[in-house]
Write a protein that holds these residues in place. Sequence first.
Motif, short mmCIF file in Angstrom:
data_model
loop_
_atom_site.label_atom_id
_atom_site.label_comp_id
_atom_site.label_asym_id
_atom_site.label_seq_id
_atom_site.Cartn_x
_atom_site.Cartn_y
_atom_site.Cartn_z
N CYS A 1 0.39 -1.93 35.32
CA CYS A 1 -0.32 -2.69 34.30
C CYS A 1 0.10 -4.16 34.40
O CYS A 1 1.29 -4.47 34.40
CB CYS A 1 0.01 -2.13 32.91
N THR B 1 -0.43 -6.37 32.18
CA THR B 1 -0.09 -6.89 30.85
C THR B 1 1.36 -6.58 30.48
O THR B 1 2.10 -7.46 30.06
CB THR B 1 -1.04 -6.28 29.79
N CYS B 2 1.78 -5.31 30.68
CA CYS B 2 3.13 -4.92 30.23
C CYS B 2 4.04 -4.52 31.39
O CYS B 2 5.23 -4.34 31.18
CB CYS B 2 3.05 -3.79 29.21
N HIS C 1 -3.69 4.83 30.23
CA HIS C 1 -2.90 3.70 29.73
C HIS C 1 -3.77 2.79 28.88
O HIS C 1 -3.37 2.36 27.80
CB HIS C 1 -2.29 2.93 30.91
N HIS D 1 -4.80 -3.54 27.25
CA HIS D 1 -4.26 -3.52 28.63
C HIS D 1 -5.35 -2.98 29.56
O HIS D 1 -5.54 -1.77 29.67
CB HIS D 1 -3.00 -2.64 28.72
ZN LIG Z 1 0.23 -1.97 29.78
#
Ligand SMILES: [Zn+2]
Length: 64
Positions: free
Chosen positions: A6, A8-9, A30, A37
């Motif tokens: 991912c 984003t995270c 996810h 995300h």
């Molecule tokens: Zn994520």
Amino acid sequence: MYGAECTTCGESSGATDGESLPAEVWALKHTDSHPAHRTFRAIITSFWRVSPAEGNPHRALEAS
Ligand SMILES: [Zn+2]
């Protein structure tokens, strides 16, 4: 080896051998859990094996 991360995270699907579907399913789940995300980095790893040619002194190591 196939995996997804991912963007984003940074959470990762982990790697699977020979098929991308588990990473794709992981990405869908996810996003289902974290709706913001939505972008992923696909990580595809391939392996090479180098074998010394006939007459190369390192070839003896291959046999042992
Ligand atoms: Zn994520």
